[in-house]
Enzyme design. Structure first.
Site, PDB file in Angstrom:
ATOM      1  N   LYS A  12     -44.682 -42.990 -28.737  1.00  0.00           N
ATOM      2  CA  LYS A  12     -44.949 -41.699 -28.101  1.00  0.00           C
ATOM      3  C   LYS A  12     -44.833 -41.777 -26.565  1.00  0.00           C
ATOM      4  CE  LYS A  12     -47.891 -40.019 -31.882  1.00  0.00           C
ATOM      5  NZ  LYS A  12     -49.212 -39.423 -32.222  1.00  0.00           N
ATOM      6  N   TYR A  52     -44.169 -31.551 -36.292  1.00  0.00           N
ATOM      7  CA  TYR A  52     -45.612 -31.537 -36.556  1.00  0.00           C
ATOM      8  C   TYR A  52     -46.063 -30.211 -37.188  1.00  0.00           C
ATOM      9  CZ  TYR A  52     -46.732 -35.995 -34.260  1.00  0.00           C
ATOM     10  OH  TYR A  52     -46.849 -37.325 -33.946  1.00  0.00           O
ATOM     11  N   ARG A  88     -48.715 -48.440 -41.043  1.00  0.00           N
ATOM     12  CA  ARG A  88     -49.994 -47.765 -40.765  1.00  0.00           C
ATOM     13  C   ARG A  88     -51.067 -48.807 -40.396  1.00  0.00           C
ATOM     14  NH1 ARG A  88     -50.062 -42.220 -40.170  1.00  0.00           N
ATOM     15  NH2 ARG A  88     -52.294 -42.427 -40.530  1.00  0.00           N
ATOM     16  N   THR A  94     -56.127 -43.425 -36.160  1.00  0.00           N
ATOM     17  CA  THR A  94     -55.689 -42.359 -35.248  1.00  0.00           C
ATOM     18  C   THR A  94     -56.483 -42.382 -33.942  1.00  0.00           C
ATOM     19  OG1 THR A  94     -55.301 -41.025 -37.232  1.00  0.00           O
ATOM     20  CG2 THR A  94     -55.245 -39.866 -35.130  1.00  0.00           C
ATOM     21  N   ARG A 105     -52.751 -49.201 -31.682  1.00  0.00           N
ATOM     22  CA  ARG A 105     -53.595 -48.171 -31.059  1.00  0.00           C
ATOM     23  C   ARG A 105     -54.813 -48.782 -30.369  1.00  0.00           C
ATOM     24  NH1 ARG A 105     -52.687 -43.641 -35.794  1.00  0.00           N
ATOM     25  NH2 ARG A 105     -51.110 -42.405 -34.709  1.00  0.00           N
ATOM     26  N   ASN A 115     -51.954 -41.380 -28.494  1.00  0.00           N
ATOM     27  CA  ASN A 115     -52.285 -42.606 -29.231  1.00  0.00           C
ATOM     28  C   ASN A 115     -51.070 -43.485 -29.562  1.00  0.00           C
ATOM     29  OD1 ASN A 115     -51.223 -40.976 -31.158  1.00  0.00           O
ATOM     30  ND2 ASN A 115     -53.027 -40.894 -32.468  1.00  0.00           N
ATOM     31  N   HIS A 118     -46.515 -42.885 -33.765  1.00  0.00           N
ATOM     32  CA  HIS A 118     -46.567 -42.098 -35.008  1.00  0.00           C
ATOM     33  C   HIS A 118     -46.009 -42.967 -36.115  1.00  0.00           C
ATOM     34  CE1 HIS A 118     -45.942 -38.958 -38.003  1.00  0.00           C
ATOM     35  NE2 HIS A 118     -44.778 -39.566 -38.235  1.00  0.00           N
ATOM     36  N   GLU A 129     -39.147 -37.203 -42.737  1.00  0.00           N
ATOM     37  CA  GLU A 129     -39.190 -37.502 -41.296  1.00  0.00           C
ATOM     38  C   GLU A 129     -37.974 -38.320 -40.864  1.00  0.00           C
ATOM     39  OE1 GLU A 129     -44.069 -37.370 -40.865  1.00  0.00           O
ATOM     40  OE2 GLU A 129     -43.019 -39.252 -40.483  1.00  0.00           O
TER      41      GLU A 129
HETATM   42  P1  GDP Z   1     -51.869 -39.944 -37.593  1.00  0.00           P
HETATM   43  O1  GDP Z   1     -51.160 -39.802 -38.917  1.00  0.00           O
HETATM   44  O2  GDP Z   1     -52.735 -41.178 -37.512  1.00  0.00           O
HETATM   45  O3  GDP Z   1     -50.923 -39.846 -36.402  1.00  0.00           O
HETATM   46  O4  GDP Z   1     -52.909 -38.734 -37.455  1.00  0.00           O
HETATM   47  P2  GDP Z   1     -52.872 -37.180 -37.876  1.00  0.00           P
HETATM   48  O5  GDP Z   1     -51.752 -36.903 -38.846  1.00  0.00           O
HETATM   49  O6  GDP Z   1     -54.264 -36.804 -38.269  1.00  0.00           O
HETATM   50  O7  GDP Z   1     -52.563 -36.426 -36.501  1.00  0.00           O
HETATM   51  C1  GDP Z   1     -51.268 -36.378 -35.960  1.00  0.00           C
HETATM   52  C2  GDP Z   1     -51.365 -36.538 -34.460  1.00  0.00           C
HETATM   53  O8  GDP Z   1     -52.025 -35.413 -33.903  1.00  0.00           O
HETATM   54  C3  GDP Z   1     -52.193 -37.742 -33.984  1.00  0.00           C
HETATM   55  O9  GDP Z   1     -51.492 -38.972 -34.017  1.00  0.00           O
HETATM   56  C4  GDP Z   1     -52.549 -37.320 -32.570  1.00  0.00           C
HETATM   57  O10 GDP Z   1     -51.468 -37.547 -31.648  1.00  0.00           O
HETATM   58  C5  GDP Z   1     -52.751 -35.816 -32.743  1.00  0.00           C
HETATM   59  N1  GDP Z   1     -54.179 -35.512 -32.925  1.00  0.00           N
HETATM   60  C6  GDP Z   1     -54.950 -35.728 -34.038  1.00  0.00           C
HETATM   61  N2  GDP Z   1     -56.223 -35.332 -33.823  1.00  0.00           N
HETATM   62  C7  GDP Z   1     -56.249 -34.834 -32.546  1.00  0.00           C
HETATM   63  C8  GDP Z   1     -57.280 -34.258 -31.728  1.00  0.00           C
HETATM   64  O11 GDP Z   1     -58.428 -34.123 -32.146  1.00  0.00           O
HETATM   65  N3  GDP Z   1     -56.904 -33.871 -30.463  1.00  0.00           N
HETATM   66  C9  GDP Z   1     -55.633 -33.991 -29.990  1.00  0.00           C
HETATM   67  N4  GDP Z   1     -55.335 -33.588 -28.738  1.00  0.00           N
HETATM   68  N5  GDP Z   1     -54.642 -34.530 -30.728  1.00  0.00           N
HETATM   69  C10 GDP Z   1     -54.941 -34.947 -31.992  1.00  0.00           C
END
Ligand code: GDP
Length: 143
Positions: A12, A52, A88, A94, A105, A115, A118, A129
């Site tokens: 990212k 997304y 993962r 996350t 991370r 973070n 992805h 994807e």
């Molecule tokens: P991942 O699969 O571990 O990437 O997590 P998710 O699918 O839950 O979320 C996708 C992405 O959205 C995350 O990697 C973060 O970049 C973003 N994200 C998730 N939760 C939050 C949050 O509470 N605040 C913000 N600003 N971004 C978030």
């Protein structure tokens, strides 16, 4: 049973801006994941929003799109035995404060939003994807 899989990975904008591409790719390779496609790009708002789309209704969606378009990203396809789960595991949770020591991370993420990486979370999303970013002939046979 373990199987050879492909997964979509993105380094990212936060990690690209901090010159952490090499260190992160090393983590994948050290875990036995093989890079079979890779490109740097600067996502448009439309691309980030589509990628997304599953998070469209979440309160952080606007922030997420803004962040993902804030600078270049490195997009890659990783291949290996159980590549989706392995990636993962290497990525960590996350929320970096919950990510295990030694994970990407844990070492490179700034916050739950910014973070560093992805990674696809299941075989169906990995397929979609990968197709979002790469044509089949842009992915190389390595294994
Ligand atoms: P991942 O699969 O571990 O990437 O997590 P998710 O699918 O839950 O979320 C996708 C992405 O959205 C995350 O990697 C973060 O970049 C973003 N994200 C998730 N939760 C939050 C949050 O509470 N605040 C913000 N600003 N971004 C978030």
């Amino acid at each position: 049973m373990s199987a050879n899989q492909r997964t979509l990975s993105i380094i990212k904008p936060d990690a690209v801006a901090c010159n952490e591409i090499g260190a992160i790719l090393s983590k994948f390779e050290e875990a036995g994941l093989v890079i079979v496609a890779c490109k740097m790009m600067h996502l448009t708002e439309k691309q980030a929003g589509e990628f997304y789309a599953v998070h469209k209704e979440r309160p952080f969606f606007g922030e997420l799109v803004e962040f993902m378009t804030s600078g270049p990203v490195l997009v890659q396809v990783l291949e290996g035995v159980d590549a989706i789960a392995k990636n993962r595991e290497v990525m960590g949770a996350t929320d970096p404060s919950k990510a295990e020591k030694g994970t990407i991370r844990n070492e490179f993420a700034k916050s739950v939003g910014e973070n560093a990486v992805h990674g696809s979370d299941a075989p169906d999303t990995a397929k979609t994807e990968i197709a979002f970013f790469f044509k089949e002939n842009e992915i190389c046979e390595r294994t």
